[in-house]
Motif scaffolding. Structure first.
Motif, PDB file in Angstrom:
ATOM      1  N   LEU A  96     -40.071  31.991  12.993  1.00  0.00           N
ATOM      2  CA  LEU A  96     -38.900  31.838  12.144  1.00  0.00           C
ATOM      3  C   LEU A  96     -38.166  33.165  11.983  1.00  0.00           C
ATOM      4  N   PRO A  97     -36.869  33.114  11.626  1.00  0.00           N
ATOM      5  CA  PRO A  97     -36.193  34.339  11.231  1.00  0.00           C
ATOM      6  C   PRO A  97     -36.852  34.885   9.958  1.00  0.00           C
ATOM      7  N   PRO A  98     -36.903  36.193   9.739  1.00  0.00           N
ATOM      8  CA  PRO A  98     -36.354  37.244  10.590  1.00  0.00           C
ATOM      9  C   PRO A  98     -37.342  37.746  11.648  1.00  0.00           C
ATOM     10  N   PHE A  99     -38.457  37.019  11.817  1.00  0.00           N
ATOM     11  CA  PHE A  99     -39.497  37.502  12.721  1.00  0.00           C
ATOM     12  C   PHE A  99     -39.142  37.320  14.190  1.00  0.00           C
ATOM     13  N   ILE A 100     -38.281  36.338  14.493  1.00  0.00           N
ATOM     14  CA  ILE A 100     -37.849  36.208  15.888  1.00  0.00           C
ATOM     15  C   ILE A 100     -36.944  37.384  16.242  1.00  0.00           C
ATOM     16  N   GLN A 101     -36.129  37.833  15.276  1.00  0.00           N
ATOM     17  CA  GLN A 101     -35.302  39.031  15.503  1.00  0.00           C
ATOM     18  C   GLN A 101     -36.189  40.266  15.661  1.00  0.00           C
ATOM     19  N   GLU A 102     -37.266  40.318  14.882  1.00  0.00           N
ATOM     20  CA  GLU A 102     -38.196  41.441  14.997  1.00  0.00           C
ATOM     21  C   GLU A 102     -38.828  41.470  16.386  1.00  0.00           C
ATOM     22  N   ALA A 103     -39.225  40.285  16.887  1.00  0.00           N
ATOM     23  CA  ALA A 103     -39.817  40.202  18.223  1.00  0.00           C
ATOM     24  C   ALA A 103     -38.836  40.708  19.272  1.00  0.00           C
ATOM     25  N   ASP A 104     -37.568  40.355  19.092  1.00  0.00           N
ATOM     26  CA  ASP A 104     -36.532  40.790  20.028  1.00  0.00           C
ATOM     27  C   ASP A 104     -36.350  42.301  19.951  1.00  0.00           C
ATOM     28  N   THR A 105     -36.268  42.823  18.726  1.00  0.00           N
ATOM     29  CA  THR A 105     -36.071  44.258  18.521  1.00  0.00           C
ATOM     30  C   THR A 105     -37.215  45.078  19.114  1.00  0.00           C
ATOM     31  N   LYS A 106     -38.426  44.541  19.038  1.00  0.00           N
ATOM     32  CA  LYS A 106     -39.598  45.252  19.550  1.00  0.00           C
ATOM     33  C   LYS A 106     -39.787  45.065  21.055  1.00  0.00           C
ATOM     34  N   GLY A 107     -38.838  44.410  21.693  1.00  0.00           N
ATOM     35  CA  GLY A 107     -38.888  44.269  23.146  1.00  0.00           C
ATOM     36  C   GLY A 107     -39.944  43.310  23.656  1.00  0.00           C
ATOM     37  N   LEU A 108     -40.307  42.318  22.840  1.00  0.00           N
ATOM     38  CA  LEU A 108     -41.339  41.367  23.252  1.00  0.00           C
ATOM     39  C   LEU A 108     -40.801  40.236  24.114  1.00  0.00           C
ATOM     40  N   LEU A 109     -39.489  40.004  24.045  1.00  0.00           N
ATOM     41  CA  LEU A 109     -38.912  38.826  24.682  1.00  0.00           C
ATOM     42  C   LEU A 109     -38.112  39.163  25.931  1.00  0.00           C
ATOM     43  N   GLU A 110     -38.193  38.268  26.891  1.00  0.00           N
ATOM     44  CA  GLU A 110     -37.446  38.393  28.143  1.00  0.00           C
ATOM     45  C   GLU A 110     -36.230  37.473  28.084  1.00  0.00           C
ATOM     46  N   LYS A 111     -35.128  37.923  28.579  1.00  0.00           N
ATOM     47  CA  LYS A 111     -33.921  37.104  28.545  1.00  0.00           C
ATOM     48  C   LYS A 111     -34.112  35.831  29.354  1.00  0.00           C
ATOM     49  N   TYR A 112     -33.913  34.708  28.695  1.00  0.00           N
ATOM     50  CA  TYR A 112     -33.934  33.420  29.380  1.00  0.00           C
ATOM     51  C   TYR A 112     -33.234  32.384  28.500  1.00  0.00           C
ATOM     52  N   GLU A 113     -32.197  31.777  29.024  1.00  0.00           N
ATOM     53  CA  GLU A 113     -31.484  30.736  28.311  1.00  0.00           C
ATOM     54  C   GLU A 113     -31.904  29.389  28.883  1.00  0.00           C
ATOM     55  N   PRO A 114     -32.640  28.598  28.110  1.00  0.00           N
ATOM     56  CA  PRO A 114     -33.119  27.312  28.611  1.00  0.00           C
ATOM     57  C   PRO A 114     -31.984  26.388  29.023  1.00  0.00           C
ATOM     58  N   LYS A 115     -32.315  25.454  29.877  1.00  0.00           N
ATOM     59  CA  LYS A 115     -31.351  24.444  30.271  1.00  0.00           C
ATOM     60  C   LYS A 115     -30.868  23.719  29.014  1.00  0.00           C
ATOM     61  N   ASP A 116     -29.574  23.489  28.921  1.00  0.00           N
ATOM     62  CA  ASP A 116     -28.927  22.826  27.787  1.00  0.00           C
ATOM     63  C   ASP A 116     -28.823  23.713  26.555  1.00  0.00           C
ATOM     64  N   ALA A 117     -29.109  25.003  26.698  1.00  0.00           N
ATOM     65  CA  ALA A 117     -28.954  25.916  25.561  1.00  0.00           C
ATOM     66  C   ALA A 117     -27.498  26.017  25.132  1.00  0.00           C
ATOM     67  N   ASP A 118     -26.582  25.633  26.023  1.00  0.00           N
ATOM     68  CA  ASP A 118     -25.166  25.652  25.668  1.00  0.00           C
ATOM     69  C   ASP A 118     -24.841  24.614  24.588  1.00  0.00           C
ATOM     70  N   GLN A 119     -25.757  23.660  24.367  1.00  0.00           N
ATOM     71  CA  GLN A 119     -25.551  22.649  23.333  1.00  0.00           C
ATOM     72  C   GLN A 119     -26.064  23.108  21.961  1.00  0.00           C
ATOM     73  N   VAL A 120     -26.656  24.307  21.903  1.00  0.00           N
ATOM     74  CA  VAL A 120     -27.168  24.860  20.656  1.00  0.00           C
ATOM     75  C   VAL A 120     -26.116  25.766  20.030  1.00  0.00           C
ATOM     76  N   SER A 121     -25.923  25.635  18.736  1.00  0.00           N
ATOM     77  CA  SER A 121     -24.932  26.442  18.026  1.00  0.00           C
ATOM     78  C   SER A 121     -25.190  27.929  18.216  1.00  0.00           C
ATOM     79  N   GLY A 122     -24.119  28.696  18.286  1.00  0.00           N
ATOM     80  CA  GLY A 122     -24.248  30.140  18.479  1.00  0.00           C
ATOM     81  C   GLY A 122     -25.038  30.817  17.382  1.00  0.00           C
ATOM     82  N   ALA A 123     -25.042  30.234  16.172  1.00  0.00           N
ATOM     83  CA  ALA A 123     -25.797  30.814  15.065  1.00  0.00           C
ATOM     84  C   ALA A 123     -27.293  30.590  15.222  1.00  0.00           C
ATOM     85  N   ASP A 124     -27.663  29.671  16.113  1.00  0.00           N
ATOM     86  CA  ASP A 124     -29.065  29.307  16.295  1.00  0.00           C
ATOM     87  C   ASP A 124     -29.649  29.843  17.597  1.00  0.00           C
ATOM     88  N   LYS A 125     -29.040  30.861  18.136  1.00  0.00           N
ATOM     89  CA  LYS A 125     -29.582  31.505  19.331  1.00  0.00           C
ATOM     90  C   LYS A 125     -29.104  32.946  19.371  1.00  0.00           C
TER      91      LYS A 125
END
Length: 351
Positions: A96-125
């Motif tokens: 959950l936020p803000p821990f997903i942002q923390e994971a991103d800030t700490k460099g734990l995540l690799e860029k990958y936009e799942p199929k159909d991610a364009d259907q998810v609101s910009g505030a939710d990704k």
């Protein structure tokens, strides 16, 4: 989950699978028909009837890839991934936020936009494509409908002596929902100082720190507590077997109940041992069928904007949110200052 500090244990989502490879990313591991998910609790049913249970079973049936599942507190699973950063064991991280942002800030995540991610609101990704919401959700509180004729309406009502030792909320900085208590209080009272002044007063009624948000609802249902924090998805799902559980939202300064989105956000772990399988699972979770089942099976809200669930649970969930004002926290500020906010909360409450 408990979405808090608990002893992490690997629970196999489906069938027993071989132990994790000693070294992530080896050729044998990368070719294995398995994927490991580190997740905050709430989406896996205690009786094997949760959204994760259905999704993982269907995913294995369709792909032959078995899912290994590790559950913990929202912050704890991120810290585990941090410790394993040089030798990742997880493929997919859901928190959950803000821990997903923390994971991103700490460099734990690799860029990958799942199929159909364009259907998810910009505030939710994320802007940089490192995480995407797979189940939408909102912060809330629960109360005992049997003991209280109606839910409290304001924060200040919780200072009433009737709530002494009958109120509890999970620990900010450890639990996602516990951190949400602090975030909402800062919003509703106008600033951190006023929020902490209130939470200091609330300590007179508070049972004490709780590492687990998920364990509070059963206490409310039994009447051991009258009020506790939680979130809509988890508590709605729990209410199906806990008849005394009611969901409510403290009002802001204008007297209207408020809340904010607290989605289950998923990202691909960098240098994961089974990256390709992780990508496939992320795609699968955002697929039309799985999103259509979020409300009826998981008690949550579909992340895809083009999915309009009409089942009875979706209708009930809409009614719960009716008339509740939504606000958007400054997640960048919270990610940057979370440690100091939590330390200030500890000082104010003596926790």
């Amino acid at each position: 989950m408990p979405r808090t500090r608990i002893t992490l244990a690997v629970a196999l989502a489906l069938l027993a699978t071989p132990a994790l490879a000693a070294c992530g990313g080896s050729s044998s591991a990368s070719n294995a028909k398995e994927v490991t998910v580190y997740s905050a609790d709430g989406l896996k049913g205690e009786n094997g009837d949760g959204w994760y249970d259905r999704v993982f079973a269907d995913f294995t049936k369709q792909t032959g890839i078995k899912v290994k599942y590790v559950e913990g507190g929202s912050g704890e699973i991120v810290q585990r991934a941090v410790r394993e950063k040089s030798n990742p064991q997880a493929d997919v991280l859901v928190t959950l936020p803000p821990f997903i942002q923390e994971a991103d800030t700490k460099g734990l995540l690799e860029k990958y936009e799942p199929k159909d991610a364009d259907q998810v609101s910009g505030a939710d990704k994320s802007i940089d494509g490192t995480w995407t919401s797979v189940v939408d959700n909102y912060f809330g509180f629960v109360y005992n409908k049997k003991e209280l004729k109606q839910a409290p309406k304001t924060w200040n009502e919780l200072l009433d002596p009737q709530y002494k030792n009958k109120l509890q909320y999970s620990t900010p900085g450890v639990a996602g929902d516990g951190t949400a208590v602090l975030i909402k209080a800062m919003h509703d009272f106008g600033d951190k100082g006023q929020a902490l002044a209130f939470l200091k007063k609330l300590q007179a009624n508070n049972v004490g720190p709780s590492a687990s948000t998920g364990k509070l609802a059963p206490k409310v249902d039994k009447g051991e507590l009258l009020v506790a924090n939680g979130d809509v998805q988890m508590n709605y799902a729990q209410a199906k077997t806990m008849p005394n559980l009611g969901i409510w939202f403290p009002a802001g300064k204008d007297g209207k109940p408020t809340t904010f989105a607290l989605p289950y956000a998923a990202g691909l772990v960098g240098k994961a041992p089974h990256s390709e399988n992780g990508r496939k699972l992320l795609d699968f979770m955002l697929a039309q069928k799985q999103q259509q089942e979020v409300s009826s099976i998981g008690g949550g809200f579909a992340s895809r904007q083009d999915v309009k669930a009409t089942d009875a649970d979706a209708i009930d969930l809409t009614k719960i949110m009716d008339g509740v004002n939504l606000f958007t926290p400054d997640w960048n500020d919270i990610d940057k200052n979370l440690t100091s906010y939590v330390e200030d909360w500890k000082a104010a409450t003596g926790s």
